[in-house]
Design a protein around this motif. Structure first.
Motif, short mmCIF file in Angstrom:
data_model
loop_
_atom_site.label_atom_id
_atom_site.label_comp_id
_atom_site.label_asym_id
_atom_site.label_seq_id
_atom_site.Cartn_x
_atom_site.Cartn_y
_atom_site.Cartn_z
N ILE A 167 55.59 29.04 24.63
CA ILE A 167 55.32 30.05 25.66
C ILE A 167 53.96 30.68 25.37
CG2 ILE A 167 56.16 32.17 26.76
CD1 ILE A 167 58.95 31.46 25.57
N ILE A 168 53.05 30.61 26.34
CA ILE A 168 51.72 31.21 26.17
C ILE A 168 51.57 32.38 27.14
CG2 ILE A 168 49.22 30.82 26.29
CD1 ILE A 168 49.77 27.85 25.68
N PHE A 169 51.34 33.56 26.59
CA PHE A 169 51.02 34.74 27.39
C PHE A 169 49.50 34.81 27.45
CE2 PHE A 169 55.13 35.37 25.51
CZ PHE A 169 55.88 35.95 26.53
N LYS A 170 48.94 34.58 28.63
CA LYS A 170 47.49 34.44 28.74
C LYS A 170 46.79 35.78 28.59
CE LYS A 170 47.96 30.31 31.60
NZ LYS A 170 47.70 29.66 32.89
N ASN A 171 45.60 35.71 28.02
CA ASN A 171 44.75 36.87 27.78
C ASN A 171 44.67 37.76 29.03
OD1 ASN A 171 42.46 38.51 27.47
ND2 ASN A 171 41.47 37.03 26.16
N MET A 172 44.94 39.06 28.85
CA MET A 172 44.74 40.02 29.95
C MET A 172 43.95 41.16 29.36
SD MET A 172 47.52 41.30 32.66
CE MET A 172 47.13 42.45 33.96
N LYS A 173 42.65 41.21 29.72
CA LYS A 173 41.69 41.96 28.89
C LYS A 173 42.05 43.42 28.67
CE LYS A 173 38.37 42.97 32.55
NZ LYS A 173 37.10 42.67 33.11
N GLU A 174 42.65 44.09 29.65
CA GLU A 174 42.97 45.51 29.45
C GLU A 174 44.21 45.69 28.57
OE1 GLU A 174 43.13 44.00 32.37
OE2 GLU A 174 41.28 44.55 33.40
N CYS A 175 45.06 44.66 28.52
CA CYS A 175 46.39 44.86 27.93
C CYS A 175 46.64 44.07 26.65
CB CYS A 175 47.46 44.51 28.96
SG CYS A 175 47.30 45.46 30.50
N ILE A 176 46.50 42.73 26.70
CA ILE A 176 46.92 41.94 25.54
C ILE A 176 45.92 40.83 25.20
CG2 ILE A 176 49.37 42.31 26.07
CD1 ILE A 176 49.11 39.02 26.65
#
Length: 342
Positions: A167-176
């Motif tokens: 499972i890949i949670f993609k980069n979200m610049k403000e959050c993770i």
């Protein structure tokens, strides 16, 4: 694209509205919000949050009888320090909250699951039993990538089980920061691949969190920043996957990302008929009795359980179907859709 700034300014302007002048102030805030989105239109054309905001403003203006022309809210002062952990940085990492502020109602959710043989329950409540040996994407969208790897349940068998999940949670610049979670049979870690248990050092890092519900058996990952919860379980010699995702997130993919078992189910060439499993009456009756203890309603979860127990000879598969049903009970927005009958 600065749509997130528009969102947070609108949220801040409407947060503490009270009293008789509330409606006028609310309309002022909506007009300001609309003006802000127009200024970002050119750079935000391809952004999901931008289109969501534009439609949400139109709906809210109609609902509150606001005219398009009129006064706007006074501009809010900018935060004093560049690393100020203010309302903007924290709130945009709470999907449910921001959706509620923008649309005046909570988001819609969808549920998908893969368990046992594997059996796939899609976001649209279709139900397939699949052959799918090797690696197949369950999800592939702008926010998440989930891949299941299947192996034969027994030597020479057509039936397969999920032996590995990525499972890949993609980069979200403000959050993770981008985070990868990997589970294999007998290795269900309560941490991401880098050893962390959250989304990293960013202001909204805590909006992604992982916890162990039952050691080595059940892990839950909550991604508040995209309104999504994932459960990964092991029952017997197989892994299962369940997800509750905000509808907007589940739909955020392009035509190229068309192969997703959670969206379209398994390709026709990979589907197995569950009725083919149970030629031996004695084995089938034994399996039905075992499954009935855990699954009193004879729905697709029950049928899948019978299929898996007969095909594998492993009574632990009753736990796989039972766990999937429990996840569905928690994750399904509409309880009437819990049971599927085929």
């Amino acid at each position: 694209c600065k749509i997130l700034r528009c969102n947070s300014e609108y949220v801040a302007a409407t947060l503490n509205l009270r009293g008789a002048s509330r409606n006028a102030a609310y309309c002022n805030a909506l007009r300001s919000y609309s003006h802000c989105t127009r200024k970002t239109a050119r750079t935000c054309r391809g952004d999901l949050a931008y289109h969501s905001a534009v439609h949400g403003i139109e709906d809210l203006m109609i609902q509150n009888n606001c005219s398009k022309e009129g006064p706007t809210s006074p501009p809010r002062p900018r935060p004093p320090a560049p690393n100020h952990r203010g309302f903007e940085s924290l709130d945009i990492c709470d999907y449910e909250k921001t959706f509620l502020y923008k649309h005046g109602q909570p988001p819609s959710y969808q549920h998908c699951a893969a368990f046992g043989d594997p059996h796939i329950r899609t976001f649209h409540d279709d139900f397939h039993t699949c052959r799918v040996e090797g690696s197949w994407p369950l999800l592939d969208n702008d926010y998440l990538f989930v891949q299941a790897t299947s192996s034969p349940v027994a030597k020479g068998s057509h039936a397969t089980v999920t032996s590995k999940l990525t499972i890949i949670f993609k980069n979200m610049k403000e959050c993770i920061d981008q985070k990868v979670y990997q589970a294999e049979i007998d290795n269900l870690p309560a941490a991401f691949e880098d050893g962390s248990v959250n989304g990293g050092e960013r202001p909204g890092g805590s909006s992604l969190a992982i916890r162990e519900r039952s050691p080595g058996r059940h892990v839950e990952i909550r991604a508040r920043y995209i309104g999504t919860t994932i459960a990964v379980r092991q029952a017997g010699r197989q892994l299962s996957f369940s997800i509750r995702a905000a509808e907007e997130v589940a739909r955020a993919f392009t035509e190229e990302q068309d192969l997703q078992l959670c969206v379209g189910g398994c390709p026709r060439s990979q589907r197995i008929s569950r009725s083919q499993c149970c030629r031996g009456r004695a084995a089938a009756e034994t399996a039905r009795a075992l499954c009935k203890e855990m699954l009193p309603v004879e729905d697709v979860y029950f049928q899948s359980c019978v299929f898996d127990v007969v095909t594998s000879g492993d009574a632990n598969f009753t736990m796989a179907a039972h766990g999937a049903l429990e996840d569905a009970r928690l994750f399904l927005p509409n309880a009437e859709k819990l049971h599927i009958f085929q």
